[in-house]
Write an enzyme that holds these catalytic residues in place. Structure first.
Site, PDB file in Angstrom:
ATOM      1  N   HIS A  78      36.751 -73.771  51.746  1.00 31.84           N
ATOM      2  CA  HIS A  78      37.915 -74.655  51.872  1.00 31.84           C
ATOM      3  C   HIS A  78      39.061 -73.932  52.569  1.00 31.84           C
ATOM      4  CE1 HIS A  78      40.873 -77.554  49.636  1.00 31.84           C
ATOM      5  NE2 HIS A  78      40.744 -77.860  50.914  1.00 31.84           N
ATOM      6  N   GLU A  81      38.492 -73.995  56.303  1.00 32.46           N
ATOM      7  CA  GLU A  81      38.779 -75.307  56.887  1.00 32.46           C
ATOM      8  C   GLU A  81      40.256 -75.418  57.266  1.00 32.46           C
ATOM      9  OE1 GLU A  81      39.864 -79.630  55.485  1.00 32.46           O
ATOM     10  OE2 GLU A  81      38.202 -78.803  54.327  1.00 32.46           O
ATOM     11  N   HIS A  82      41.126 -74.869  56.435  1.00 33.88           N
ATOM     12  CA  HIS A  82      42.557 -74.889  56.721  1.00 33.88           C
ATOM     13  C   HIS A  82      42.943 -73.854  57.777  1.00 33.88           C
ATOM     14  CE1 HIS A  82      44.378 -77.379  53.333  1.00 33.88           C
ATOM     15  NE2 HIS A  82      43.081 -77.409  53.070  1.00 33.88           N
ATOM     16  N   GLU A 158      47.239 -79.294  47.375  1.00 37.73           N
ATOM     17  CA  GLU A 158      46.176 -80.289  47.578  1.00 37.73           C
ATOM     18  C   GLU A 158      45.363 -80.480  46.301  1.00 37.73           C
ATOM     19  OE1 GLU A 158      42.254 -81.037  50.447  1.00 37.73           O
ATOM     20  OE2 GLU A 158      43.444 -79.214  50.677  1.00 37.73           O
TER      21      GLU A 158
END
Length: 459
Positions: A78, A81-82, A158
């Site tokens: 994750h 991905e950022h 998030e």
């Protein structure tokens, strides 16, 4: 030579070139570069835009605990991905954003349990730009230390946002309980503590180990010229410093065989003072390669896939007990889940849970009617056809075909397989699902006593 598709088309990892015409006269082509990177395209006649995706076969399930020679990588997928949007030696984060905004394009990424995808949708004339920018991001991310710490805060926000959604919480707890200690049971985004704990060195190591040419699949659909796309991707890789003369085989696909799953506690209740209770009830489902997956689609449609489904008609229309009620299925390489979901008032939660299970058992005991089977076929066929009007869906279909099953199934073949599903197939699958150990996940103003009788009655 271009063949005409009349069944599923295999995607052998050792075959460098493949071309065929799928339903709707869509030309599908596939090229495996010498370095192992795979490029697939589907030309959609009349389209003036294209959607492109860069897929990496690494997801949240592939993160590892700490060992003597490496730190834990939980949360790394994750994080990447950022971070890949945060700049390269030749582009700042703003440059990446401006490149797509300036042409009215869309770009984003997603992390899943078994893959990560970076994608964009642009006009056909802007596809070379999208190739250049996403290739640069994928191959040359700086993973800047300051940006790393900034994104740690963004990801925590998030996760906090998702934790405020009781439906998301119920779903995460459902997966955790059904899949137990299996890596697929972990949340895709990571736990807040894993995001706090993971260091930049672990994320960099995860990046270098999994973002290599033979790990990458590029898929594009819409107004795409395959030969031009191959040339653009190859040129962008050379520009990024990935050797043009490198030779490697594509990484092997995941083994499609059921894992031994030991589920966790059958009951998860998160007490919150919400207006509704969010429920998910179910158990183990089918793996991605299971031959019964088309029967599962039909079963899911009949049981909880629309406004005419059994769950909707019984629980919402006849009894007025819930606004939202449906069934769902998730399939992965070696495990799967099947569940029933609803949101209702606290006073109705136990009744709704009992009724949902009763509908599954009624289907298992008495089967489905010809009318239900016909309606499900029409619903699934129509929905599939409508979805494939969009280049996004076709790009994703190519990626999933290459990543998971290694075969391409077009609309006509999908409909043929759905048509082959009979009443006995659906009933036998329902019997299999109804016989699985049941897990109940609930979030709201309830406690375990609300659902304990249901667990006791089915186990």
């Amino acid at each position: 030579m271009v063949g005409v598709m009349n069944a599923a088309v295999d995607f052998p990892l050792t075959r460098p070139e493949l071309a065929f015409t799928a339903s709707g006269d869509a030309l599908v082509r596939r090229t495996v570069l010498p370095n192992g990177l795979r490029i697939l395209s589907e030309h959609m006649p009349g389209s003036r835009s294209a959607t492109i995706g860069y897929w990496v076969a690494v997801g949240s399930r592939d993160e590892q605990p700490a060992t003597a020679d490496r730190p834990a990588t939980f949360g790394s997928t994750h994080f990447l991905e950022h971070l890949l949007f945060k700049g390269t030696p030749s582009r700042s984060a703003l440059d990446i954003a401006v490149a797509f905004d300036a042409v009215g394009g869309e770009h984003n990424a997603l992390t899943a349990k078994e893959h990560t995808c970076y994608y964009a949708k642009v006009r056909d004339r802007d596809l070379p730009m999208a190739v250049d920018v996403i290739t640069d991001m994928l191959t040359s991310s700086l993973l800047d230390p300051d940006e790393f710490e900034n994104e740690r805060g963004v990801i925590l926000e998030e996760l906090a946002m998702m934790d405020d959604d009781p439906g998301d919480v119920a779903n995460e707890r459902f997966f955790e309980r059904v899949l137990g200690e299996h890596p697929l049971g972990r949340p895709i985004g990571g736990h807040p503590q894993s995001i706090i704990d993971v260091g930049r060195d672990a994320v960099v190591a995860h990046y270098r180990a999994n973002y290599r040419a033979n790990d990458v699949i590029v898929t594009a659909a819409g107004a795409v010229d395959h030969d031009a796309l191959v040339a653009q991707v190859s040129g962008a890789l050379v520009q990024a410093g990935w050797p043009a003369d490198a030779v490697a085989a594509p990484v092997a696909r995941r083994t499609l065989a059921p894992a031994a799953i030991v589920g966790g506690s059958p009951l998860s209740v998160v007490h919150r003072p919400t207006e509704q209770v969010h429920l998910q009830i179910g158990g183990a489902g089918l793996i991605a390669g299971d031959e019964r997956r088309f029967a599962m689609s039909m079963l899911n449609s009949i049981l909880g896939g629309g406004m005419s489904s059994r769950l909707f008609q019984e629980i919402r229309e006849r009894r007025g007990l819930a606004y939202s009620v449906y069934s769902f299925a998730g399939s992965y390489s070696d495990a799967g889940v099947f569940g029933l979901a609803a949101a209702c008032s606290t006073a109705k939660a136990a009744t709704v849970a009992e009724l949902m299970l009763a509908e599954l058992h009624r289907l298992a005991e008495h089967g489905v009617t010809d009318e239900e089977l016909s309606r499900a076929l029409g619903q699934l066929s129509g929905a599939s056809a409508l979805a494939l009007e969009d280049s996004d869906s076709r790009m994703s279909r190519l990626g999933r075909a290459e990543l998971t099953l290694g075969e391409f199934i077009d609309l006509d073949e999908s409909i043929r397989r759905l048509q082959s599903v009979g009443q006995d197939d659906v009933q036998q699958l329902a019997q299999h699902l109804a016989a699985q150990p049941i897990t109940v996940s609930a979030v709201g103003a309830v406690d375990e006593d609300t659902f304990a009788p249901i667990i006791a009655g089915v186990r």
